[in-house]
Write a protein that holds these residues in place. Structure first.
Motif, short mmCIF file in Angstrom:
data_model
loop_
_atom_site.label_atom_id
_atom_site.label_comp_id
_atom_site.label_asym_id
_atom_site.label_seq_id
_atom_site.Cartn_x
_atom_site.Cartn_y
_atom_site.Cartn_z
N UNK A 1 0.84 -1.20 0.00
CA UNK A 1 0.00 0.00 0.00
C UNK A 1 0.87 1.25 0.00
N UNK A 2 1.97 1.21 0.75
CA UNK A 2 2.89 2.35 0.76
C UNK A 2 3.52 2.54 -0.61
N UNK A 3 3.79 1.43 -1.30
CA UNK A 3 4.34 1.54 -2.65
C UNK A 3 3.34 2.20 -3.60
N UNK A 4 2.07 1.93 -3.41
CA UNK A 4 1.06 2.56 -4.26
C UNK A 4 1.09 4.08 -4.10
N UNK A 5 1.32 4.55 -2.87
CA UNK A 5 1.45 5.99 -2.67
C UNK A 5 2.70 6.53 -3.36
N UNK A 6 3.76 5.74 -3.29
CA UNK A 6 4.98 6.13 -3.99
C UNK A 6 4.74 6.20 -5.49
N UNK A 7 3.96 5.26 -5.99
CA UNK A 7 3.65 5.25 -7.43
C UNK A 7 2.86 6.49 -7.83
N UNK A 8 1.95 6.91 -6.97
CA UNK A 8 1.19 8.13 -7.25
C UNK A 8 2.11 9.35 -7.28
N UNK A 9 3.06 9.38 -6.37
CA UNK A 9 4.00 10.50 -6.34
C UNK A 9 4.87 10.55 -7.58
N UNK A 10 5.04 9.40 -8.25
CA UNK A 10 5.90 9.37 -9.43
C UNK A 10 5.33 10.19 -10.58
N UNK A 11 4.05 10.52 -10.51
CA UNK A 11 3.43 11.31 -11.57
C UNK A 11 3.59 12.81 -11.35
N UNK A 12 4.17 13.20 -10.21
CA UNK A 12 4.39 14.63 -9.95
C UNK A 12 5.48 15.15 -10.89
N UNK A 13 5.34 16.38 -11.38
CA UNK A 13 6.37 16.95 -12.27
C UNK A 13 7.73 16.99 -11.58
N UNK A 14 8.74 16.54 -12.29
CA UNK A 14 10.10 16.58 -11.76
C UNK A 14 10.45 15.47 -10.80
N UNK B 1 3.46 26.05 -10.96
CA UNK B 1 2.66 24.99 -11.58
C UNK B 1 2.79 23.70 -10.81
N UNK B 2 4.02 23.35 -10.39
CA UNK B 2 4.25 22.11 -9.66
C UNK B 2 3.58 22.14 -8.29
N UNK B 3 3.58 23.31 -7.66
CA UNK B 3 2.98 23.44 -6.33
C UNK B 3 1.47 23.57 -6.40
N UNK B 4 0.92 23.70 -7.62
CA UNK B 4 -0.52 23.84 -7.77
C UNK B 4 -1.02 25.21 -7.38
N UNK B 5 -0.16 26.21 -7.41
CA UNK B 5 -0.56 27.56 -7.03
C UNK B 5 0.09 28.59 -7.96
N UNK B 6 -0.14 28.46 -9.28
CA UNK B 6 0.47 29.41 -10.22
C UNK B 6 0.00 30.84 -10.01
N UNK B 7 -1.27 31.00 -9.63
CA UNK B 7 -1.79 32.34 -9.41
C UNK B 7 -1.08 33.05 -8.27
N UNK B 8 -0.76 32.30 -7.21
CA UNK B 8 -0.08 32.89 -6.06
C UNK B 8 1.33 33.35 -6.43
N UNK B 9 2.03 32.54 -7.21
CA UNK B 9 3.38 32.91 -7.63
C UNK B 9 3.33 34.13 -8.55
N UNK B 10 2.37 34.15 -9.46
CA UNK B 10 2.23 35.30 -10.36
C UNK B 10 1.98 36.57 -9.57
N UNK B 11 1.11 36.48 -8.57
CA UNK B 11 0.82 37.64 -7.73
C UNK B 11 2.06 38.08 -6.96
N UNK B 12 2.86 37.12 -6.53
CA UNK B 12 4.07 37.43 -5.75
C UNK B 12 5.05 38.27 -6.57
N UNK B 13 5.14 38.00 -7.88
CA UNK B 13 6.10 38.71 -8.73
C UNK B 13 5.46 39.82 -9.54
#
Length: 470
Positions: A34-47, A399-411
Motif C-alpha cells: 500500500x505504501x508503494x502505491x502511494x509512492x507510485x502516485x508521487x511518481x506522476x508529480x512533475x520533476x 505549476x508544480x505546487x498547484x498555485x500558479x496564481x499565487x506565484x504570479x501575484x508574488x512577482x
C-alpha cells in the motif's frame, strides 16, 4: 557517494519492474505494498524522476521487495548500481553509526530495517540528538543487532523467500512477533537463569506463559517433582547457553524506557509485533513527508532568490534611466516625447536607415568610447537575463505546487517595474529595446503585469466629479 548517483536514466523503468511483482508483494506484505502505491502516485508529480529524494524512496522500495521476493532488478540494469547505493543511504544523515547501519540494510530483516530508517529520519529532521543518553543507548542496541558479537546470531536475511519467515526448524519465525527497534530484554521479562536451581519450573510465571523457543523447555512437564525439575534444569543448562543467541534474536531488538525516542521506537515495535509479516510502512510515509518538506523549503529559497534577481534588475534599469553615464539617454528621451509612438517608436527606428539613425550612431559611439556607459548597459543586460531565467523557473515551481496564481501575484510588482523600464532602454540589437531581448515567455509575463498594474491604477484614480457647479 559515487558518480552512479548522478545518473539521469528513466526511473520509470524501475517502477515498472516493481509494478510487475506487486500482485505477489501484496499477498506477502500488504502494508508495504500500500505504501508503494502511494509512492507510485508521487511518481506522476512533475520533476519526480529527477528528484534525489524520490529516487531514494524508489531504491528503498526495491530493496524491501527484494528482501521478501528475492532478486527483482537485473544486475545489468542501467540503474542497478544507483538503486543499490541509494538504498544504503539516508539523505542528509551525518551520524556515522547510523549511516554504517544503513549500509547493512540489504542483509537485515525488515523490522530492523524499519527501525534504522525511522531512527535516521528522526536524526535528519533534528527531532532527536544522537548525543542524548537515550538515543545513544538506542543506537548502541541497534549496533549490537546489526553488528553482533562473534558467536551471536545476527538479524540478517539468509535467504529470499516469498513465504512467511521461518526459523531454523522450519516453523514460523517467532522473532517477527517480538522484534522492535531497540535492544535488550523486553521490559519485566527475565532471561532464563541457571543460578536458581531451587526454583521449580511451574513457580516461574514467565517460564510458564512466555514464548518458548528452546526445545529443552518442552521436556519439563509441569507435574514433575521439584527434585526431578532441578535435575532436568541442571542437565539442560548447557543447552540453554547454546540457545541463547536464538533467544537474543527475539529479544535484542528492543529499546529502553524513559526517553522520548525510546517511547517512539517502542510504539514502532508494537506495530511490528501486531503485524509480524507486514511491518507498517511508517518509514516510507516519513520519507514522503520529509521529501515534501524539503521540496517546499527548496522552492521557497528558489522563489526568494528570484525576487532578489528581480530587485537587482530593477535597480540596474533605474540607474541607467535616472543616472545615465551618457547624455545620449537624454537625447533618446527628448525624441520619445515628440514621437507619436513614444519611446517604442524611437527605439524601433534607432537603426541604420531608420528614422532615428543619427541617434543610433551616437548610441553606438558612446558604447564604444564611454566605458562607464558600456558597463551600465552590460549590467542591465546581465541582470535582465538572470531574472528571466529565474522567473521562468518560478513559473514552473508555481505549476508544480498547484498555485500558479499565487506565484504570479508574488512577482506582479517586480514584473511590472521591469516591463515598464526595460521597454525604455535600448537593447544590444539595433532597433530593439532591452525588453524585446528577453525570452518570449518572460516578455509575456512582464507585459501582463504592466497591463494589470495600469488597469488597477485607472480603477483607483478618481473619475470626473459629478457634483453640480456652483
Amino acid at each position: 557517494m559515487s558518480e552512479t548517483m548522478q545518473k539521469t536514466s528513466d526511473i520509470e523503468d524501475v517502477l515498472k519492474v516493481l509494478d510487475r511483482v506487486q500482485s505477489e508483494y501484496k499477498k506477502q506484505a500488504p502494508g508495504q505494498a500500500a505504501a508503494y502505491e502511494r509512492l507510485r502516485q508521487d511518481s506522476h508529480e512533475p520533476g519526480a524522476e529527477s528528484d534525489p529524494q524520490f529516487r531514494t524512496r524508489v531504491a528503498y522500495a526495491m530493496q524491501d521487495v527484494e528482501r521478501l521476493l528475492g532478486p527483482t532488478l537485473q544486475s545489468d540494469h542501467p540503474l542497478h548500481s544507483e538503486m543499490s547505493e541509494r538504498a544504503a543511504h539516508y539523505p542528509g544523515l551525518t551520524e556515522p553509526a547510523v549511516a554504517a547501519m544503513m549500509q547493512e540494510t540489504h542483509r537485515l530483516k525488515q523490522p530492523v530495517v524499519n527501525a534504522i530508517r525511522s531512527l535516521a529520519g528522526e536524526l535528519v529532521e533534528g527531532r532527536q540528538d544522537p548525543d542524548h543518553p537515550d538515543i545513544a543507548h538506542t543506537i548502541d542496541k541497534l549496533k549490537a543487532t546489526v553488528f553482533p558479537e562473534p558467536g551471536a546470531k545476527s538479524e540478517t536475511e539468509h535467504t529470499h523467500s516469498a513465504e512467511v519467515p521461518r526459523d531454523s526448524k522450519g516453523g514460523p519465525d517467532s522473532t517477527s512477533r517480538s522484534a522492535s527497534p531497540g535492544g535488550g530484554n523486553p521490559p519485566n521479562q527475565e532471561s532464563p537463569a541457571a543460578g536458581k536451581p531451587e526454583q521449580s519450573h511451574s513457580s516461574d510465571p514467565h517460564q510458564d506463559t512466555g514464548p518458548k523457543t528452546a526445545g529443552g523447555e518442552k521436556n519439563a512437564p509441569e507435574n514433575r517433582s521439584t527434585a526431578e525439575t532441578n535435575t532436568a534444569q541442571g542437565k539442560e543448562e548447557p543447552k540453554r547457553k547454546d540457545e541463547k543467541p536464538e533467544a537474543t534474536e527475539r529479544e535484542e531488538v528492543r529499546v529502553i524506557r524513559g526517553g522520548g525516542f525510546a517511547r517512539l521506537a517502542e510504539a514502532i515495535g508494537s506495530r511490528i509485533e501486531s503485524q509480524p509479516v507486514n511491518p507498517g510502512p511508517s518509514w516510507m510515509e516519513k520519507a514522503a513527508d520529509f521529501s515534501a518538506r524539503l521540496h517546499n523549503a527548496r522552492d521557497e529559497k528558489s522563489l526568494e532568490a528570484t525576487e532578489r534577481l528581480g530587485k537587482d534588475a530593477v535597480e540596474a534599469l533605474r540607474e541607467i534611466k535616472e543616472r545615465p553615464a551618457s547624455s545620449i539617454m537624454a537625447s533618446i528621451s527628448d525624441a520619445a516625447r515628440s514621437d507619436p509612438n513614444g519611446m517604442a517608436g524611437v527605439l524601433s527606428e534607432m537603426k541604420a536607415g531608420g528614422k532615428y539613425a543619427d541617434l543610433h550612431s551616437q548610441f553606438v559611439t558612446e558604447k564604444q568610447n564611454n566605458q562607464a556607459f558600456a558597463a551600465q548597459l552590460e549590467n542591465v543586460s546581465s541582470k535582465l537575463e538572470a531574472y528571466g531565467k529565474g522567473r521562468e523557473a518560478a513559473e514552473a515551481t508555481g505549476q508544480r505546487m498547484g498555485m500558479p496564481g499565487s506565484v504570479t501575484q508574488r512577482f506582479n510588482q517586480i514584473d511590472a517595474e521591469i516591463g515598464k523600464s526595460a521597454a525604455e532602454v535600448p537593447g544590444k540589437k539595433e532597433g530593439a529595446s532591452a525588453l524585446e531581448e528577453m525570452s518570449e515567455k518572460v516578455r509575456e509575463m512582464v507585459q501582463k503585469a504592466v497591463t494589470a498594474v495600469t488597469d488597477f491604477m485607472k480603477r483607483m484614480s478618481p473619475g470626473p466629479s459629478n457634483s453640480p457647479s456652483p
